[in-house]
Design an enzyme around this catalytic site. Structure first.
Site, short mmCIF file in Angstrom:
data_model
loop_
_atom_site.label_atom_id
_atom_site.label_comp_id
_atom_site.label_asym_id
_atom_site.label_seq_id
_atom_site.Cartn_x
_atom_site.Cartn_y
_atom_site.Cartn_z
N GLU A 15 -36.46 -61.81 -11.45
CA GLU A 15 -36.47 -62.88 -10.17
C GLU A 15 -36.67 -61.98 -8.71
OE1 GLU A 15 -32.97 -65.20 -9.99
OE2 GLU A 15 -33.50 -66.02 -8.32
N LYS A 66 -39.56 -65.03 -12.27
CA LYS A 66 -38.78 -66.15 -11.48
C LYS A 66 -39.05 -66.08 -10.10
CE LYS A 66 -34.48 -68.63 -11.08
NZ LYS A 66 -33.27 -69.22 -11.68
P1 13P Z 1 -31.90 -72.07 -6.95
O1 13P Z 1 -32.88 -73.07 -7.75
O2 13P Z 1 -30.70 -73.04 -6.64
O3 13P Z 1 -32.65 -71.14 -5.94
O4 13P Z 1 -31.11 -71.21 -8.23
C1 13P Z 1 -31.89 -70.70 -8.95
C2 13P Z 1 -31.30 -69.26 -9.31
O5 13P Z 1 -31.02 -68.97 -10.48
C3 13P Z 1 -31.13 -68.24 -8.22
O6 13P Z 1 -30.76 -66.87 -8.80
#
Ligand code: 13P
Length: 343
Positions: free
Chosen positions: A178, A220
């Site tokens: 991510e 992500k």
């Molecule tokens: P949000 O969808 O609220 O951005 O959270 C996703 C997430 O896992 C952030 O690390």
């Protein structure tokens, strides 16, 4: 030992058509912020009860294929004594775990952040796996601002993300990689496009250098969108087109799935954007959601910590989950927002 088959199975389950991932991995500090807005006291029993509300929502497994836990939740149980990972596994929902330890200021880089948590990560992954986790998440944060991000910040975060991903696959855990370019500033969509491109390039270069098999990861990312404080906000179609163009140019086709974060978009905007992205397909990778706030905000607000509001909280969560599942298929419409079903 090679975990090839195990990783492939987990990836297949997490890229199921018409489903997405629930990010319920708010740290104790982050859930405190979400609870405060709904006047819920941030104590362990409320955190446990709230997660039970989400995980026992009837039919959630029709829209959700995986749930990301915070460490505390992994060893908590439902009222009937079933552990949360076992409860989800019984529904065919894959349990995952946030393994990063949050961000700190990046030394020598004012206004920029680096994610911590690599020390002892291999052993931690083995512990989490024994408790049922089959995938993990590590969030790197890239901030847009005056003269930032620096290439130093992007490189340091990309390096840490790849170190984490390599440790995960070595332990048979699918890493969700991510790299989040924040959408809080006043930057334009074009600037987000540019920074997201630079970040993705750095991340995939590091993943390659650290010998991570791309078929065994999920990405992500943020969508390509103007910052919240930018006076010119793009329309849904423009966000979808810029996002798809950016990812087609910077994400190898070997990556099995892209699961977007919502990043503070309103719940309906996050759904509409995903739907428009899906409609631009077919794409080289599966495209879905891994939302935190955009899936949970109405549920927290409706439940508000009150036993009498339990069912209504589940209905609110179920509705958002179904809206996003429809969006994953490119079959969402504004009219569906009014069809809130009872659970
Ligand atoms: P949000 O969808 O609220 O951005 O959270 C996703 C997430 O896992 C952030 O690390």
């Amino acid at each position: 030992m090679s975990f090839h088959k195990e990783l492939e199975t987990t990836v297949r389950l997490l890229t199921a058509s018409g489903k997405g991932i629930l990010a319920a991995d708010e740290s104790t500090g982050t859930i405190a912020k979400r609870f405060k807005e709904a006047s819920i006291e941030n104590v362990e029993e409320n955190r446990r009860a709230y997660r039970e509300l989400l995980f026992t929502t009837p039919g959630m497994e029709q829209a959700i294929c995986g749930v990301i836990f915070f460490e505390e939740t992994l060893s908590q149980k439902a009222k009937d004594g079933t552990s949360f990972p076992a409860l989800l596994a019984k529904k065919g929902v894959v349990p995952g775990i946030k393994v990063d330890k949050g961000t700190i200021g990046l030394p020598g880089a004012p206004g920029e952040l680096i994610t911590q948590g690599l020390d002892g990560l291999g052993e931690a992954l083995q512990r989490h796996k024994a408790l049922g986790a089959r995938f993990a998440k590590w969030r790197a944060v890239i901030t847009i601002g005056e003269g930032i991000p620096s290439s130093y910040c992007i490189a340091a975060n990309a390096h840490a993300l790849a170190r984490y991903a390599a440790l995960c696959t070595e332990n048979g855990i699918v890493p969700i990689v991510e790299p989040e370019v924040l959408m809080d500033a006043d930057n334009t969509l074009e600037r987000c496009y540019e920074v997201t491109s630079l970040t993705l390039d750095a991340v995939f270069r590091e993943l390659f250098q650290q010998r991570v098999v791309l078929e065994h990861i999920l990405l992500k990312p943020n969508m390509v969108i103007a910052g919240k404080k930018c006076p010119t906000q793009a329309g849904v179609q423009q966000v979808a087109e810029a996002t798809v163009r950016c990812f087609r140019n910077h994400v190898p086709a070997a990556v099995p799935g892209i699961v977007f974060l919502s990043g503070g978009q309103s719940d309906e905007a996050a759904t509409a954007h995903l739907d428009a992205i899906a409609r631009l397909g077919p794409h080289p990778w599966s495209v879905s959601f891994s939302y935190g706030r955009a899936l949970q905000a109405p549920a927290i607000k409706t439940w508000a910590g009150k036993e009498a509001q339990w069912k209504a909280g589940q209905t609110a969560f179920s509705h958002r989950a179904r809206m996003n599942a429809a969006a994953q298929l490119g079959k969402y419409s504004q009219a569906m927002e009014r069809e809130v079903a009872k659970v």
